[in-house]
Write a protein that holds these residues in place. Structure first.
Motif, PDB file in Angstrom:
ATOM      1  N   VAL A 172       0.797  -1.225   0.000  1.00 41.04           N
ATOM      2  CA  VAL A 172       0.000   0.000   0.000  1.00 41.04           C
ATOM      3  C   VAL A 172       0.830   1.276   0.000  1.00 41.04           C
ATOM      4  O   VAL A 172       0.358   2.322  -0.457  1.00 41.04           O
ATOM      5  CB  VAL A 172      -0.977   0.021   1.199  1.00 41.04           C
ATOM      6  CG1 VAL A 172      -1.998  -1.092   1.078  1.00 41.04           C
ATOM      7  CG2 VAL A 172      -0.216  -0.085   2.527  1.00 41.04           C
ATOM      8  N   TYR A 173       2.049   1.210   0.508  1.00 41.70           N
ATOM      9  CA  TYR A 173       2.807   2.453   0.670  1.00 41.70           C
ATOM     10  C   TYR A 173       3.378   2.975  -0.642  1.00 41.70           C
ATOM     11  O   TYR A 173       3.682   4.154  -0.743  1.00 41.70           O
ATOM     12  CB  TYR A 173       3.928   2.254   1.691  1.00 41.70           C
ATOM     13  CG  TYR A 173       4.435   3.567   2.264  1.00 41.70           C
ATOM     14  CD1 TYR A 173       3.695   4.227   3.251  1.00 41.70           C
ATOM     15  CD2 TYR A 173       5.611   4.137   1.825  1.00 41.70           C
ATOM     16  CE1 TYR A 173       4.130   5.424   3.770  1.00 41.70           C
ATOM     17  CE2 TYR A 173       6.056   5.345   2.353  1.00 41.70           C
ATOM     18  CZ  TYR A 173       5.309   5.989   3.319  1.00 41.70           C
ATOM     19  OH  TYR A 173       5.739   7.185   3.837  1.00 41.70           O
ATOM     20  N   GLY A 177       3.089   4.495  -7.578  1.00 43.03           N
ATOM     21  CA  GLY A 177       4.120   4.071  -8.516  1.00 43.03           C
ATOM     22  C   GLY A 177       5.537   4.348  -8.085  1.00 43.03           C
ATOM     23  O   GLY A 177       6.418   4.579  -8.923  1.00 43.03           O
ATOM     24  N   THR A 178       5.803   4.321  -6.773  1.00 48.23           N
ATOM     25  CA  THR A 178       7.153   4.626  -6.282  1.00 48.23           C
ATOM     26  C   THR A 178       7.884   3.408  -5.730  1.00 48.23           C
ATOM     27  O   THR A 178       8.916   3.560  -5.076  1.00 48.23           O
ATOM     28  CB  THR A 178       7.090   5.711  -5.194  1.00 48.23           C
ATOM     29  OG1 THR A 178       6.212   5.285  -4.145  1.00 48.23           O
ATOM     30  CG2 THR A 178       6.595   7.031  -5.770  1.00 48.23           C
ATOM     31  N   LEU A 182      13.540   8.909 -10.513  1.00 48.79           N
ATOM     32  CA  LEU A 182      12.579   7.834 -10.749  1.00 48.79           C
ATOM     33  C   LEU A 182      11.154   8.335 -10.582  1.00 48.79           C
ATOM     34  O   LEU A 182      10.279   8.075 -11.412  1.00 48.79           O
ATOM     35  CB  LEU A 182      12.833   6.682  -9.768  1.00 48.79           C
ATOM     36  CG  LEU A 182      11.804   5.541  -9.785  1.00 48.79           C
ATOM     37  CD1 LEU A 182      11.748   4.891 -11.155  1.00 48.79           C
ATOM     38  CD2 LEU A 182      12.118   4.523  -8.701  1.00 48.79           C
ATOM     39  N   VAL A 183      10.903   9.088  -9.508  1.00 45.05           N
ATOM     40  CA  VAL A 183       9.563   9.612  -9.275  1.00 45.05           C
ATOM     41  C   VAL A 183       9.147  10.541 -10.406  1.00 45.05           C
ATOM     42  O   VAL A 183       8.021  10.483 -10.907  1.00 45.05           O
ATOM     43  CB  VAL A 183       9.487  10.329  -7.915  1.00 45.05           C
ATOM     44  CG1 VAL A 183       8.141  11.039  -7.756  1.00 45.05           C
ATOM     45  CG2 VAL A 183       9.727   9.344  -6.786  1.00 45.05           C
ATOM     46  N   ALA A 184      10.085  11.412 -10.842  1.00 45.74           N
ATOM     47  CA  ALA A 184       9.770  12.327 -11.945  1.00 45.74           C
ATOM     48  C   ALA A 184       9.441  11.562 -13.208  1.00 45.74           C
ATOM     49  O   ALA A 184       8.489  11.884 -13.931  1.00 45.74           O
ATOM     50  CB  ALA A 184      10.958  13.264 -12.190  1.00 45.74           C
ATOM     51  N   TRP A 185      10.193  10.515 -13.495  1.00 44.97           N
ATOM     52  CA  TRP A 185       9.943   9.705 -14.696  1.00 44.97           C
ATOM     53  C   TRP A 185       8.573   9.033 -14.639  1.00 44.97           C
ATOM     54  O   TRP A 185       7.846   8.985 -15.596  1.00 44.97           O
ATOM     55  CB  TRP A 185      11.030   8.659 -14.824  1.00 44.97           C
ATOM     56  CG  TRP A 185      10.834   7.753 -16.004  1.00 44.97           C
ATOM     57  CD1 TRP A 185      11.147   7.984 -17.304  1.00 44.97           C
ATOM     58  CD2 TRP A 185      10.275   6.436 -15.958  1.00 44.97           C
ATOM     59  NE1 TRP A 185      10.803   6.913 -18.073  1.00 44.97           N
ATOM     60  CE2 TRP A 185      10.267   5.953 -17.293  1.00 44.97           C
ATOM     61  CE3 TRP A 185       9.750   5.624 -14.946  1.00 44.97           C
ATOM     62  CZ2 TRP A 185       9.789   4.698 -17.605  1.00 44.97           C
ATOM     63  CZ3 TRP A 185       9.276   4.383 -15.269  1.00 44.97           C
ATOM     64  CH2 TRP A 185       9.298   3.929 -16.580  1.00 44.97           C
ATOM     65  N   LEU A 186       8.223   8.536 -13.412  1.00 45.76           N
ATOM     66  CA  LEU A 186       6.945   7.832 -13.291  1.00 45.76           C
ATOM     67  C   LEU A 186       5.765   8.760 -13.492  1.00 45.76           C
ATOM     68  O   LEU A 186       4.765   8.404 -14.108  1.00 45.76           O
ATOM     69  CB  LEU A 186       6.838   7.195 -11.886  1.00 45.76           C
ATOM     70  CG  LEU A 186       7.690   5.945 -11.676  1.00 45.76           C
ATOM     71  CD1 LEU A 186       7.785   5.624 -10.198  1.00 45.76           C
ATOM     72  CD2 LEU A 186       7.095   4.768 -12.421  1.00 45.76           C
TER      73      LEU A 186
END
Length: 458
Positions: free
Chosen positions: A303-304, A309-310, A451-455
């Protein structure tokens, strides 16, 4: 010739075949479950090159600890399917990575290991002993490898801060040295409880109780609400916590408690602890309503990180552990089965429906009931765990002990001569160590932001 000799050729041939449909899983059929597990195992082991000429046995690209989970699942796979295709590679890899001292502190990894990294190899080793996986010929026994991990870790028990507990990191130059976390302490509790059950040696039981009691004295483990936090900080004397919620943290404490319940012939205290952690975990990780998730709360979710998507590669493995440990709990605390089995069945069905990626690749977010575009070894591992868990609960092969057929050779002093851990104090932090740690933190932080920016942008 072994089937494994043909794997590269067959996989290459599969690449030329159009994508297949989802794994057609009949949850009530053992044969269908075995076929699903075989498909997921094949996909996972495709990523492993350590048994090829010129490669390092037991090593995966970009990670050290995940190989322990990979081999652990392949041992469980052998146990419930009788398919020995991957046995030789699993034995070779697990022995090689145990290092010269057979304590899972190999020279190629020791300087950057966390206690949780080493612990998972110990869990894999005790699993091998419990599954009656043949001890390596002329090498260390599975039980002795688990005992070596235990011995080196209890020697690091830190009474100087917070009245006890295991730090996340082994060495004081690594980022995270100031933290004590659930995966390390819950993992050591889990390992000690399983050693206690297997050997019937009271010292392991006493240490398991000690670790539980210390954990419950901190925010890591609330034994009233059954909330399990991720970390506590030495700087706050372990009074402040990081509350990220991960399946495997609950799994460690729940499974260790289940083994102690069984070992104590049904002590109600341990049953209460099993039930408390189980019920909290089932509510937390099988959400009833969560933005399109299965409305019946029957599909497992990390859930976290999954919805946003992280999830990094480490996080993508956690469900594989939680599913299989839930299955073990049904075997050693049978009263839990009616709550657990429906969740595992529905989760396996959802996982199967996600396996419509290239060459039956399985996705990560099973609640979507379709392939989510996420492909990798960890995704295959999690799907394998979902299928294996259902085979485990149906098998008549519960974990064994010395009283019930376990014959892995014991070495209670294994790991006691380790020069790289245990009683050896880490070197004082130098300016160079601080600089190196800062660089590592910047690199990891930058990679995470990227990674977060790409997602979200890509």
């Amino acid at each position: 010739m072994k089937l494994s000799s043909y794997l590269p050729t067959v996989w290459l041939a599969m690449l030329l075949v159009p994508s297949a449909t989802a794994i057609d899983l009949d949850i009530q059929s053992d044969e269908s479950l075995r076929d699903a597990a075989s498909t997921a195992a094949w996909g996972m082991m495709h990523y492993y090159k350590g048994n090829e000429s010129g490669q390092t046995p037991g090593k995966l690209d970009g990670t050290w600890w995940e190989a322990s989970i990979m081999f652990m699942h392949m041992i469980e796979y052998w146990r419930v399917t009788d398919d020995d295709t991957y046995n030789a590679a699993s034995t070779q890899g697990m022995v090689h990575q145990s290092g010269d001292k057979h304590d899972y502190m190999p020279d190629n990894a020791t300087s950057w290991l966390g206690n949780d990294d080493q612990m998972f190899w110990g869990i894999a080793a005790i699993t091998a002993a419990e599954m009656q996986f043949p001890d390596p010929k002329g090498g260390p026994s599975w039980l002795s490898l688990a005992q070596a991990v235990y011995n080196t870790q209890i020697a690091r028990w830190d009474m100087g801060n917070c009245g006890g507990g295991l730090r996340w990191q082994m060495w004081n130059w690594l980022p995270g040295w100031e933290l004590k976390n659930s995966v390390s302490n819950g993992g050591l509790f889990h390992l000690a409880a399983r050693l206690a059950m297997y050997t019937d040696d009271k010292r392991y039981k006493d240490w398991a109780i000690k670790i539980w009691d210390w954990s419950a004295s901190t925010p890591l483990l609330n034994d009233q609400t059954w909330h399990v936090a991720d970390t506590v900080s030495v700087d706050s004397q372990c009074k402040e916590s990081g509350n990220e919620q991960w399946t495997y943290n609950y799994g460690h404490y729940m499974t260790g408690a289940a083994y102690l319940y069984n070992l104590t012939n049904g002590d109600e205290k341990w049953l209460k602890r099993v039930n408390g952690l189980l019920d909290y975990g089932l509510k937390q990780f099988f959400p009833m309503k969560y933005d399109g998730f299965n409305p019946n709360g029957q599909t497992m979710v990390e859930v976290y990180c999954e919805q946003v998507g992280t999830c990094d590669n480490n996080m993508k493995t956690y469900k594989s552990l939680y599913t299989t440990w839930l299955a073990f709990v049904t075997q050693i605390v049978p009263s839990t089965a009616e709550r657990i089995i429906p969740k595992l069945e529905s989760t396996a069905q959802a996982a199967a429906r996600s396996c419509t990626g290239p060459k039956n690749a399985c996705g990560q977010r099973w609640y979507k009931d379709k392939y989510d575009g996420s492909t990798g070894m960890e995704q295959q591992m999690s799907a394998l765990g979902a299928f294996l868990s259902n085979l485990i609960v149906r098998s008549n092969k519960p974990p064994v002990s010395v009283k019930t057929g376990g014959n892995s050779k014991s070495d209670p002093n294994a790991g006691s001569d380790s020069e790289k851990g245990g009683n050896k104090k880490p070197a004082p932090i130098t300016t160079g160590d601080k600089a190196g740690a800062a660089v590592l933190t910047i690199i990891v932080g930058g990679a995470w932001i990227g990674l977060v920016a790409w997602l979200f942008i890509g």
